[in-house]
Design a protein around this motif. Structure first.
Motif, PDB file in Angstrom:
ATOM      1  N   LEU A  87      73.124   4.265 -39.239  1.00 56.10           N
ATOM      2  CA  LEU A  87      72.769   4.352 -40.662  1.00 56.10           C
ATOM      3  C   LEU A  87      71.293   4.662 -40.882  1.00 56.10           C
ATOM      4  O   LEU A  87      70.926   5.244 -41.901  1.00 56.10           O
ATOM      5  CB  LEU A  87      73.056   3.000 -41.328  1.00 56.10           C
ATOM      6  CG  LEU A  87      74.421   2.773 -41.926  1.00 56.10           C
ATOM      7  CD1 LEU A  87      74.509   1.369 -42.476  1.00 56.10           C
ATOM      8  CD2 LEU A  87      74.660   3.763 -43.053  1.00 56.10           C
ATOM      9  N   LYS A 144      81.443   7.035 -41.146  1.00 54.39           N
ATOM     10  CA  LYS A 144      81.470   5.708 -41.770  1.00 54.39           C
ATOM     11  C   LYS A 144      82.089   4.668 -40.843  1.00 54.39           C
ATOM     12  O   LYS A 144      81.549   3.567 -40.670  1.00 54.39           O
ATOM     13  CB  LYS A 144      82.226   5.768 -43.094  1.00 54.39           C
ATOM     14  CG  LYS A 144      82.034   4.486 -43.869  1.00 54.39           C
ATOM     15  CD  LYS A 144      82.440   4.579 -45.303  1.00 54.39           C
ATOM     16  CE  LYS A 144      82.097   3.246 -45.998  1.00 54.39           C
ATOM     17  NZ  LYS A 144      82.689   3.145 -47.298  1.00 54.39           N
ATOM     18  N   LYS A 145      83.212   5.025 -40.259  1.00 54.01           N
ATOM     19  CA  LYS A 145      83.871   4.089 -39.344  1.00 54.01           C
ATOM     20  C   LYS A 145      82.964   3.808 -38.148  1.00 54.01           C
ATOM     21  O   LYS A 145      82.819   2.660 -37.709  1.00 54.01           O
ATOM     22  CB  LYS A 145      85.209   4.682 -38.874  1.00 54.01           C
ATOM     23  CG  LYS A 145      86.030   3.712 -38.047  1.00 54.01           C
ATOM     24  CD  LYS A 145      87.367   4.313 -37.658  1.00 54.01           C
ATOM     25  CE  LYS A 145      88.130   3.350 -36.762  1.00 54.01           C
ATOM     26  NZ  LYS A 145      89.348   3.945 -36.217  1.00 54.01           N
ATOM     27  N   PHE A 146      82.343   4.867 -37.638  1.00 54.06           N
ATOM     28  CA  PHE A 146      81.473   4.712 -36.477  1.00 54.06           C
ATOM     29  C   PHE A 146      80.308   3.774 -36.791  1.00 54.06           C
ATOM     30  O   PHE A 146      79.967   2.880 -36.006  1.00 54.06           O
ATOM     31  CB  PHE A 146      80.942   6.078 -36.031  1.00 54.06           C
ATOM     32  CG  PHE A 146      79.970   5.994 -34.896  1.00 54.06           C
ATOM     33  CD1 PHE A 146      80.413   5.839 -33.590  1.00 54.06           C
ATOM     34  CD2 PHE A 146      78.601   6.046 -35.124  1.00 54.06           C
ATOM     35  CE1 PHE A 146      79.514   5.743 -32.539  1.00 54.06           C
ATOM     36  CE2 PHE A 146      77.692   5.952 -34.085  1.00 54.06           C
ATOM     37  CZ  PHE A 146      78.157   5.798 -32.790  1.00 54.06           C
ATOM     38  N   ALA A 147      79.708   3.973 -37.978  1.00 54.23           N
ATOM     39  CA  ALA A 147      78.524   3.174 -38.342  1.00 54.23           C
ATOM     40  C   ALA A 147      78.855   1.694 -38.466  1.00 54.23           C
ATOM     41  O   ALA A 147      77.983   0.846 -38.270  1.00 54.23           O
ATOM     42  CB  ALA A 147      77.932   3.701 -39.637  1.00 54.23           C
ATOM     43  N   THR A 148      80.116   1.377 -38.776  1.00 55.60           N
ATOM     44  CA  THR A 148      80.511  -0.036 -38.860  1.00 55.60           C
ATOM     45  C   THR A 148      80.240  -0.739 -37.526  1.00 55.60           C
ATOM     46  O   THR A 148      79.857  -1.903 -37.502  1.00 55.60           O
ATOM     47  CB  THR A 148      82.014  -0.135 -39.208  1.00 55.60           C
ATOM     48  OG1 THR A 148      82.234   0.587 -40.418  1.00 55.60           O
ATOM     49  CG2 THR A 148      82.448  -1.573 -39.395  1.00 55.60           C
ATOM     50  N   GLY A 149      80.434  -0.004 -36.445  1.00 49.80           N
ATOM     51  CA  GLY A 149      80.176  -0.587 -35.130  1.00 49.80           C
ATOM     52  C   GLY A 149      78.847  -0.169 -34.537  1.00 49.80           C
ATOM     53  O   GLY A 149      78.534  -0.526 -33.406  1.00 49.80           O
ATOM     54  N   ALA A 150      78.081   0.619 -35.284  1.00 47.24           N
ATOM     55  CA  ALA A 150      76.788   1.081 -34.762  1.00 47.24           C
ATOM     56  C   ALA A 150      75.773   1.102 -35.909  1.00 47.24           C
ATOM     57  O   ALA A 150      75.484   2.146 -36.478  1.00 47.24           O
ATOM     58  CB  ALA A 150      76.931   2.479 -34.157  1.00 47.24           C
ATOM     59  N   PRO A 151      75.238  -0.062 -36.237  1.00 47.00           N
ATOM     60  CA  PRO A 151      74.324  -0.134 -37.397  1.00 47.00           C
ATOM     61  C   PRO A 151      73.130   0.810 -37.309  1.00 47.00           C
ATOM     62  O   PRO A 151      72.634   1.275 -38.334  1.00 47.00           O
ATOM     63  CB  PRO A 151      73.863  -1.593 -37.377  1.00 47.00           C
ATOM     64  CG  PRO A 151      74.924  -2.342 -36.654  1.00 47.00           C
ATOM     65  CD  PRO A 151      75.477  -1.384 -35.642  1.00 47.00           C
ATOM     66  N   THR A 193      67.511  -0.473 -35.553  1.00 43.58           N
ATOM     67  CA  THR A 193      68.051  -0.751 -36.879  1.00 43.58           C
ATOM     68  C   THR A 193      67.077  -1.571 -37.714  1.00 43.58           C
ATOM     69  O   THR A 193      66.936  -1.345 -38.921  1.00 43.58           O
ATOM     70  CB  THR A 193      69.373  -1.527 -36.757  1.00 43.58           C
ATOM     71  OG1 THR A 193      70.144  -0.967 -35.712  1.00 43.58           O
ATOM     72  CG2 THR A 193      70.157  -1.496 -38.046  1.00 43.58           C
ATOM     73  N   ILE A 232      85.416  10.129 -34.716  1.00 44.10           N
ATOM     74  CA  ILE A 232      86.115   9.129 -35.547  1.00 44.10           C
ATOM     75  C   ILE A 232      85.613   9.080 -36.981  1.00 44.10           C
ATOM     76  O   ILE A 232      86.173   8.379 -37.816  1.00 44.10           O
ATOM     77  CB  ILE A 232      86.044   7.710 -34.929  1.00 44.10           C
ATOM     78  CG1 ILE A 232      84.610   7.158 -34.944  1.00 44.10           C
ATOM     79  CG2 ILE A 232      86.623   7.676 -33.548  1.00 44.10           C
ATOM     80  CD1 ILE A 232      84.515   5.707 -34.497  1.00 44.10           C
ATOM     81  N   LEU A 258      75.700   8.956 -44.162  1.00 46.74           N
ATOM     82  CA  LEU A 258      77.126   8.745 -43.886  1.00 46.74           C
ATOM     83  C   LEU A 258      78.012   9.765 -44.586  1.00 46.74           C
ATOM     84  O   LEU A 258      79.037  10.184 -44.055  1.00 46.74           O
ATOM     85  CB  LEU A 258      77.554   7.340 -44.316  1.00 46.74           C
ATOM     86  CG  LEU A 258      77.046   6.173 -43.472  1.00 46.74           C
ATOM     87  CD1 LEU A 258      77.759   4.890 -43.850  1.00 46.74           C
ATOM     88  CD2 LEU A 258      77.247   6.444 -41.991  1.00 46.74           C
ATOM     89  N   GLU A 303      77.805   8.345 -27.775  1.00 48.23           N
ATOM     90  CA  GLU A 303      78.074   7.693 -29.053  1.00 48.23           C
ATOM     91  C   GLU A 303      78.120   8.706 -30.200  1.00 48.23           C
ATOM     92  O   GLU A 303      78.944   8.590 -31.109  1.00 48.23           O
ATOM     93  CB  GLU A 303      76.998   6.637 -29.341  1.00 48.23           C
ATOM     94  CG  GLU A 303      77.171   5.346 -28.561  1.00 48.23           C
ATOM     95  CD  GLU A 303      78.311   4.495 -29.071  1.00 48.23           C
ATOM     96  OE1 GLU A 303      79.486   4.842 -28.784  1.00 48.23           O
ATOM     97  OE2 GLU A 303      78.069   3.501 -29.756  1.00 48.23           O
TER      98      GLU A 303
END
Lengths: 493, 169
Positions: A377, A367-374, A470, A364, A382, A357
């Motif tokens: 953060l 920021k984009k990655f964190a959208t799918g991996a809370p 998270t 990628i 970010l 991951e």
């Protein structure tokens, strides 16, 4: 701080040391420093080399992850003393005849020469020893008995000097010290090295008035594997399974008669059903899979700490079922299960998910990655994830988890056809299969015979743990970054 | 689902409901916007077109939000890229919901316009009401999902990361 010095003698001894290194990484020995000293006449022995690799990986891992004191993972350090070759002083002489200068014996001491001929066959006298003692205790014994610790200690910068000085310093500082020797008594190096080196160490510290202050224990391996004639070339002197029982009997007899007062506790560990290894006479190819007997041997360190000093005793342990190995068979089974299961679950989670991951995040964008991996953060900034500073720690942890999982996989497959303790066969070749091989389910990893409900199995997955990462407020002193992430995973998993 | 998510969901749905069912009728029935239609036509437009439309949007909003929450609560994901794939689902639900709202609104307008007694000023009222209906959709679907989606899908609704940071989640 407690100081544990492990001395692995020969290939099997090195494998026990490998097990103790992994147990130490998981915090099994508590807050202690593990000093590692290997003894092997075969400097290229595959077992010793693999132990060295895993030791170096563990040291690097400790250096990168040691900051979090509340976590059991990498909570205590290591010291690598290296590999001592008992033949190092006679590198130009490659066989017994040369080492003991047989032509000179003919002239100076014919009686001694006759004794030499009586004890050693012409093949044994001429066998090249650059691959070790070839599974022959008499060869090892004559080499090992030449050892003089006082002489070795005076060699500036030498391994023995460092080891003995550190032990003396630790004793002087009032630290709790334990010396634990590992080796098999059915082969060459271990069978000759364990009694000889233990006696030398005991006498050395006796002379210094320090012997009563520390544990001198040993895990002595009885036969637990076998093999056929080596496939590599036309060897005439090599380890043979048929001699194992004889070698063992002789070694145990020697220990019984001569080791009283030398050791504090001796652990005898073996296995009735012999694992069959491919046979090579020394060298890099002599790299056998890890075996649960070595795990038992390494666990003895912990037990040895609780035993009295100065009362030579022998301990043995047996399995409840000769057809398998259960968690209940391990000493302090609940404690050991909690540590080992956590280690396997952590390594699996890291290598087959979190590591991949993080590679994806780098690729990628954070920021984009964190959208799918809370969870990301919680540990990374970010705007500035600082990949460069995390790269080394990630690489080191990847190596450590891979090495640990390979070891655990070998342990689980070391008895019969089934899997013991862990279920890792499905991972296949871990060295080759990590890339793009995401894993999620943790419920099948530990072979404990417990029947989980469907809901429990469903919840025992990484997605659940990621949400815990998270949502929960962790109580660790370094909660962020890659180091914080790894410790938090280890903490909750 | 965490208690915090549940409380946020109830709160946002409550706020959206107050706007859709209480404030919005008040805005149009007072009227607080400059409509030229007579009060009789306004009552007819309200009872025949706008009120049924908002009722449909309200119920559809609750249903779509429920679908999203069931998905978020029950789904498991192995990797981030799989989770990112759920963005398509969120936007699909959103556009489907918006389309349904538009069809309901346009259909009711069409039938009212083609009835025996057409409502005078219906076009003007429709123009005024369209942004409100869009706002209803946003309040009933985006706000609850962006503020309180549980588990791994929590940042999939657009701007949810910023919104949740704002509300201290």
């Amino acid at each position: 701080m407690r100081k544990i010095y492990v001395i692995g003698i020969g290939g099997s001894g090195a494998k026990c040391v490998e097990a103790s290194i992994f147990l130490h990484c998981l915090g099994v020995y508590g807050e202690a420093q593990l000093g590692v000293f290997l003894v092997d006449a075969d400097s290229s022995n595959g077992n010793s080399q693999r132990t060295q690799i895993n030791l170096n990986n563990s040291i690097e891992c400790y250096e990168n992850f040691k900051q979090v004191r509340e976590s059991d993972f990498m909570s205590a350090g290591f010291k690598n003393y290296g590999v001592w070759n008992p033949l190092a002083d006679v590198v130009h002489e490659t066989n017994l005849q040369d080492i003991f200068n047989k032509p000179a014996l003919n002239v100076n001491s014919p009686a001694l020469r006759k004794l030499f001929d009586a004890l050693y066959s012409p093949q044994e006298q001429q066998a090249k020893l650059d691959v070790g003692f070839r599974g022959r205790p008499p060869i090892g014994s004559i080499i090992m008995s030449r050892t003089n610790l006082d002489d070795l200690k005076n060699i500036q910068g030498a391994l023995w000097q460092k080891l003995l000085t550190d032990i003396e310093t630790d004793k002087g500082n009032g630290e709790e010290v334990i010396i634990h020797l590992f080796g098999s008594v059915f082969g060459g190096t271990g069978a000759s090295g364990i009694p000889t080196l233990a006696t030398l160490l005991s006498n050395y510290f006796q002379d210094k008035g320090l012997r009563s202050g520390f544990h001198l224990n040993a895990s002595v391996l009885l036969p637990y594997f076998g093999f056929e004639k080596p496939q590599d070339a036309e060897q005439t002197i090599f380890a043979e399974t048929k001699f194992f029982a004889l070698n063992t009997q002789a070694a145990l007899q020697y220990l019984t008669e001569n080791a009283n007062g030398v050791f504090d506790t001796v652990y005898l560990v073996g296995n009735e059903a012999k694992e069959n290894y491919r046979s090579f006479t020394g060298g890099a190819q002599q790299q056998n899979n890890a075996h649960f007997v070595e795990l038992y041997a390494a666990m003895a360190i912990k037990n040895g700490l609780e035993q009295p000093i100065g009362q030579t005793q022998v301990a043995y342990i047996s399995r409840t079922n000769k057809d398998g190995l259960d968690w209940e068979d391990l000493p302090e089974s609940q404690y050991m299960k909690s540590k080992l299961a956590k280690g396997v679950r952590f390594a699996y989670a890291w290598l087959f998910n979190f590591s991949l991951e993080l590679d994806s995040a780098k690729q990628i964008g954070a920021k984009k990655f964190a959208t799918g991996a809370p969870w990301f953060l919680r540990f990374f900034d970010l705007k500035n994830p600082d990949w460069e500073s995390h790269a080394r720690a990630k690489e080191v942890l990847d190596k450590w988890t891979r090495g640990f999982l390979i070891w655990a996989q070998q342990i689980s497959g070391s008895f019969g056809q089934g899997e013991q303790l862990f279920r890792l066969k499905s991972l296949g070749n871990i060295q080759a299969n990590q890339q793009n091989n995401y894993r999620e389910d943790l419920s099948e990893l530990i072979n404990d015979g417990l029947i989980q409900s469907a809901a429990e199995r469903r919840n025992d997955c990484l997605d659940n743990f990621k949400n815990q990462l998270t949502d929960q407020k962790m109580q660790l002193s370094q909660p962020t970054g890659l180091v914080g992430l790894a410790h938090n995973i280890f903490y909750i998993i | 689902m965490r208690a915090k998510n549940f409380i946020t969901l109830i709160t946002t749905l409550g706020l959206a409901s107050i706007f859709v069912l209480v404030l919005q009728p008040h805005i149009f029935q007072e009227p607080m916007i400059p409509l030229s239609m007579s009060s009789r036509d306004l009552d007819t437009w309200w009872s025949n077109i706008f009120s049924p439309t908002t009722n449909i949007i309200f119920v559809a909003g609750l249903v779509t939000t429920l679908i999203w929450f069931i998905k978020a609560t029950t789904s498991k994901y192995t990797k981030s890229s799989d989770v990112l794939g759920a963005r398509l689902l969120w936007w699909g639900i959103f556009w489907g919901y918006l389309l349904l709202s538009f069809i309901a609104f346009a259909g009711l307008n069409y039938f009212a316009n083609n009835s025996n007694k057409p409502i005078k000023g219906i076009f003007e009222a429709s123009l005024w009401s369209a942004p409100f209906l869009l706002l209803d959709v946003i309040l009933l679907f985006w706000l609850p999902t962006a503020s309180s989606t549980p588990k791994t899908l929590r940042y999939i609704p657009p701007f949810s990361m910023s919104l949740r940071k704002l509300i201290g989640d």
